[in-house]
Design a protein around this motif. Structure first.
Motif, PDB file in Angstrom:
ATOM      1  N   THR A  33      55.624 -49.378 106.786  1.00 41.05           N
ATOM      2  CA  THR A  33      56.742 -48.351 106.338  1.00 41.05           C
ATOM      3  C   THR A  33      58.001 -49.007 106.613  1.00 41.05           C
ATOM      4  OG1 THR A  33      56.419 -47.291 108.463  1.00 41.05           O
ATOM      5  CG2 THR A  33      55.409 -46.328 106.660  1.00 41.05           C
ATOM      6  N   GLU A  93      63.236 -41.547 110.329  1.00 41.14           N
ATOM      7  CA  GLU A  93      63.778 -40.117 110.292  1.00 41.14           C
ATOM      8  C   GLU A  93      63.219 -39.852 108.688  1.00 41.14           C
ATOM      9  OE1 GLU A  93      67.686 -40.050 111.421  1.00 41.14           O
ATOM     10  OE2 GLU A  93      67.133 -39.831 113.591  1.00 41.14           O
ATOM     11  N   LYS A  94      63.711 -40.620 107.833  1.00 41.54           N
ATOM     12  CA  LYS A  94      63.429 -40.247 106.357  1.00 41.54           C
ATOM     13  C   LYS A  94      61.963 -40.312 106.274  1.00 41.54           C
ATOM     14  CE  LYS A  94      64.253 -42.078 101.845  1.00 41.54           C
ATOM     15  NZ  LYS A  94      64.965 -42.874 100.942  1.00 41.54           N
ATOM     16  N   ALA A  95      61.302 -41.247 106.687  1.00 36.12           N
ATOM     17  CA  ALA A  95      59.911 -41.123 106.579  1.00 36.12           C
ATOM     18  C   ALA A  95      58.981 -39.770 107.083  1.00 36.12           C
ATOM     19  CB  ALA A  95      59.107 -42.420 107.269  1.00 36.12           C
ATOM     20  N   HIS A  96      59.823 -39.233 108.230  1.00 38.27           N
ATOM     21  CA  HIS A  96      59.322 -38.217 109.011  1.00 38.27           C
ATOM     22  C   HIS A  96      59.601 -37.005 108.195  1.00 38.27           C
ATOM     23  CE1 HIS A  96      58.264 -35.415 112.036  1.00 38.27           C
ATOM     24  NE2 HIS A  96      59.156 -34.840 112.023  1.00 38.27           N
ATOM     25  N   GLU A  97      60.739 -36.963 107.681  1.00 41.53           N
ATOM     26  CA  GLU A  97      61.166 -35.780 106.701  1.00 41.53           C
ATOM     27  C   GLU A  97      60.442 -35.576 105.534  1.00 41.53           C
ATOM     28  OE1 GLU A  97      65.264 -36.173 105.778  1.00 41.53           O
ATOM     29  OE2 GLU A  97      65.858 -36.102 107.811  1.00 41.53           O
ATOM     30  N   GLU A  98      59.863 -36.800 104.929  1.00 45.33           N
ATOM     31  CA  GLU A  98      59.222 -36.895 103.736  1.00 45.33           C
ATOM     32  C   GLU A  98      57.817 -36.264 104.086  1.00 45.33           C
ATOM     33  OE1 GLU A  98      59.526 -40.718 102.376  1.00 45.33           O
ATOM     34  OE2 GLU A  98      61.445 -40.346 101.310  1.00 45.33           O
ATOM     35  N   SER A  99      57.122 -36.606 105.225  1.00 43.08           N
ATOM     36  CA  SER A  99      56.022 -36.324 105.625  1.00 43.08           C
ATOM     37  C   SER A  99      55.898 -34.805 105.832  1.00 43.08           C
ATOM     38  CB  SER A  99      55.334 -37.302 106.643  1.00 43.08           C
ATOM     39  OG  SER A  99      56.028 -36.875 107.840  1.00 43.08           O
ATOM     40  N   THR A 100      56.950 -34.517 106.430  1.00 42.22           N
ATOM     41  CA  THR A 100      56.728 -32.958 106.662  1.00 42.22           C
ATOM     42  C   THR A 100      56.911 -32.094 105.570  1.00 42.22           C
ATOM     43  OG1 THR A 100      58.938 -33.060 107.269  1.00 42.22           O
ATOM     44  CG2 THR A 100      57.257 -33.147 109.246  1.00 42.22           C
ATOM     45  N   SER A 101      57.815 -32.429 104.923  1.00 39.83           N
ATOM     46  CA  SER A 101      57.983 -31.740 103.363  1.00 39.83           C
ATOM     47  C   SER A 101      56.869 -31.805 102.313  1.00 39.83           C
ATOM     48  CB  SER A 101      59.431 -32.207 102.805  1.00 39.83           C
ATOM     49  OG  SER A 101      59.333 -33.340 102.607  1.00 39.83           O
ATOM     50  N   ALA A 102      56.066 -32.859 102.659  1.00 39.60           N
ATOM     51  CA  ALA A 102      55.202 -32.920 101.635  1.00 39.60           C
ATOM     52  C   ALA A 102      53.955 -31.768 101.512  1.00 39.60           C
ATOM     53  CB  ALA A 102      54.309 -34.449 101.839  1.00 39.60           C
TER      54      ALA A 102
END
Length: 303
Positions: free
Chosen positions: A40, A294-303
């Motif tokens: 990533t 941070e972007k990867a974390h946001e995408e994983s939590t919103s999925a």
């Protein structure tokens, strides 16, 4: 304007200079480009597939550091034991059990230091790290030899000077006959190759390798260095090699010879231009990594 179906020409093939397709994905496929995948922290993109354009059987790719790597592999985020924690490495196979890594640090700007590291099944040689000497880390000194370069400044007879990457910001003022004030540094670099704590100089020589000048210096409280040069004769040498100048005696103040220079290896402050560039580059890379995480974390939590 409406185009008639029979007026639309088919895509020009690659052999005729076209892309061979009428869509982006089709063109990428026809041109031998395939999706790049990796960790990533590596930006996705397109790379040449194996054998594209007849370029051979190896593909260049980015991947995580591992114990076994194919030839022609580029890596990033490699931990290099203090050299650089953000580097690119080209792996070059030597034989089935040994390979070389060519390491290109990315923190330093236009002239990166290059290293070679040997990976071998033989523990005697495994992990050996060697620095490659280039114009990034050497300078042609006043005596014509190559020496460790940074930070070095060249001083000419009229007070002109030339700096390298690490000595950027250093200035020279000619104060009088044979007196040159070097400012913007914090004394001399105590490198044994340059003479140690009381060295840091290379002086011009004649064709018989005899020094053309005597040199003395003073380090001021602010770190500036006052360099003084004096005429130097060689009375024991044959007449043609005595370096005699009409009206100037041995030990008299004299400027650096007009067609020569002296090399001075200085010590630079922590806030030098070079060090600021390094810090800014490190911060930019750290900020980019933090934003990506941070972007990867946001995408994983919103999925």
């Amino acid at each position: 304007m409406v185009l008639r179906k029979d007026s639309i020409k088919p895509a020009l093939p690659v052999t005729a200079g076209g892309t061979g397709a009428d869509t982006v994905s089709g063109a990428q496929s026809a041109l031998g480009l395939v999706p790049q995948t990796g960790p990533t922290d590596i930006t996705s993109g397109r790379i040449l597939k194996v054998g594209a354009f007849g370029l051979g059987t190896q593909t260049l790719q980015q991947q995580a550091l591992s114990s076994s790597l194919p030839g022609g592999t580029f890596l990033t985020k490699a931990l290099l034991g203090g050299i650089d924690n953000n580097a690119s490495i080209l792996v070059v196979p030597f034989n089935a059990d040994t390979q070389y890594q060519i390491i290109f640090p990315t923190i330093v700007g236009a002239k990166p230091r290059i290293h070679l590291r040997l990976q071998s099944v033989d523990p005697q040689y495994n992990g050996q790290l060697s620095q490659v000497y280039t114009d990034a880390n050497t300078t042609k000194a006043a005596d014509g030899t190559l020496k460790a370069a940074s930070p070095v400044i060249k001083v000419f007879h009229d007070g002109r000077s030339e700096s390298n990457d690490e000595s950027e910001g250093v200035t020279v003022v000619r104060k009088g006959i044979g007196e040159y004030l070097i400012q913007g540094c914090i004394g001399l670099n105590a490198d044994a190759a340059w003479g140690g704590i009381n060295g840091g100089f290379d002086v011009p020589q004649d064709r018989n390798r005899q020094p053309l000048i005597w040199l003395d210096f003073e380090v001021n409280p602010d770190g500036s260095v006052l360099v003084k040069t004096y005429h130097r004769t060689h009375p024991a040498a044959p007449a043609f090699a005595r370096n005699q100048v009409d009206g100037v005696a041995d030990g008299d103040p004299i400027d650096i010879p007009a067609d020569q220079f002296i090399s001075v290896r200085v010590e630079m402050p922590e806030d030098s231009i070079y060090n600021q560039k390094i810090m800014a580059t490190k911060k930019a890379m750290e900020d980019a990594e933090r934003a990506a995480a941070e972007k990867a974390h946001e995408e994983s939590t919103s999925a």
